[in-house]
Design a protein around this motif. Structure first.
Motif, PDB file in Angstrom:
ATOM      1  N   GLN A  70       0.748  -1.158  -0.050  1.00 22.77           N
ATOM      2  CA  GLN A  70      -0.006   0.062  -0.056  1.00 22.77           C
ATOM      3  C   GLN A  70       0.753   1.172  -0.094  1.00 22.77           C
ATOM      4  OE1 GLN A  70      -3.563   0.184  -0.201  1.00 22.77           O
ATOM      5  NE2 GLN A  70      -3.116  -2.052  -0.921  1.00 22.77           N
ATOM      6  N   GLY A  71       2.078   1.138  -0.122  1.00 17.95           N
ATOM      7  CA  GLY A  71       3.161   2.220  -0.135  1.00 17.95           C
ATOM      8  C   GLY A  71       3.298   2.967   1.190  1.00 17.95           C
ATOM      9  N   HIS A  72       3.171   2.362   2.086  1.00 20.33           N
ATOM     10  CA  HIS A  72       3.615   3.088   3.572  1.00 20.33           C
ATOM     11  C   HIS A  72       5.052   3.396   3.531  1.00 20.33           C
ATOM     12  CE1 HIS A  72      -0.256   1.989   5.420  1.00 20.33           C
ATOM     13  NE2 HIS A  72       0.138   0.597   4.706  1.00 20.33           N
ATOM     14  N   GLY A  73       5.948   2.624   2.777  1.00 20.43           N
ATOM     15  CA  GLY A  73       7.421   3.182   2.720  1.00 20.43           C
ATOM     16  C   GLY A  73       8.329   2.745   3.926  1.00 20.43           C
ATOM     17  N   ARG A  74       7.804   1.787   4.783  1.00 23.04           N
ATOM     18  CA  ARG A  74       8.557   1.424   6.005  1.00 23.04           C
ATOM     19  C   ARG A  74       9.778   0.545   5.772  1.00 23.04           C
ATOM     20  NH1 ARG A  74       4.120  -0.540  10.737  1.00 23.04           N
ATOM     21  NH2 ARG A  74       3.093   1.458  10.561  1.00 23.04           N
ATOM     22  N   CYS A  75       9.524  -0.193   4.732  1.00 28.67           N
ATOM     23  CA  CYS A  75      10.742  -1.085   4.163  1.00 28.67           C
ATOM     24  C   CYS A  75      12.031  -0.246   3.708  1.00 28.67           C
ATOM     25  CB  CYS A  75      10.365  -2.044   3.006  1.00 28.67           C
ATOM     26  SG  CYS A  75       9.568  -1.289   1.554  1.00 28.67           S
ATOM     27  N   CYS A  76      11.860   0.872   2.872  1.00 33.12           N
ATOM     28  CA  CYS A  76      12.606   1.600   2.478  1.00 33.12           C
ATOM     29  C   CYS A  76      13.449   2.660   3.419  1.00 33.12           C
ATOM     30  CB  CYS A  76      12.472   2.221   1.183  1.00 33.12           C
ATOM     31  SG  CYS A  76      10.978   3.642   1.234  1.00 33.12           S
TER      32      CYS A  76
END
Length: 91
Positions: free
Chosen positions: A35-41
């Protein structure tokens, strides 16, 4: 043989398999779940980034054992469980 990430980390540190000879990890992101939360990056920028479409992408699909902690942290923090980490024995 496919192993979960936790098992892969145990294999990396095992006294029976020093340096995890013959074990390879693969990371993938299910773009339908992301969903594009961006936690991974944010957590592991050496392994993940965001695409122009706003979903996570894997920068290093087959990272070495030195990335085990960073990969597991990203896996554990993905709210959509979109990241898959698998390890397999090459022997």
């Amino acid at each position: 043989m496919t192993l979960c990430m936790h098992k892969w980390r145990q294999t990396q540190r095992s006294t029976h398999l020093p340096n995890a000879v013959g074990v390879e990890m693969t990371l993938t992101i299910d773009t339908n779940r992301c969903q594009g939360h961006g936690r991974c990056c944010l957590i592991s920028p050496e392994l993940f980034d965001m695409s122009d479409d706003g979903v996570g992408i894997v920068l290093v699909p087959e990272p070495g054992p030195e990335y085990a902690d960073a990969a597991e942290l990203a896996l554990d923090n993905c709210p959509e469980s979109a990241i898959t980490g698998t390890a397999r024995s090459l022997s």
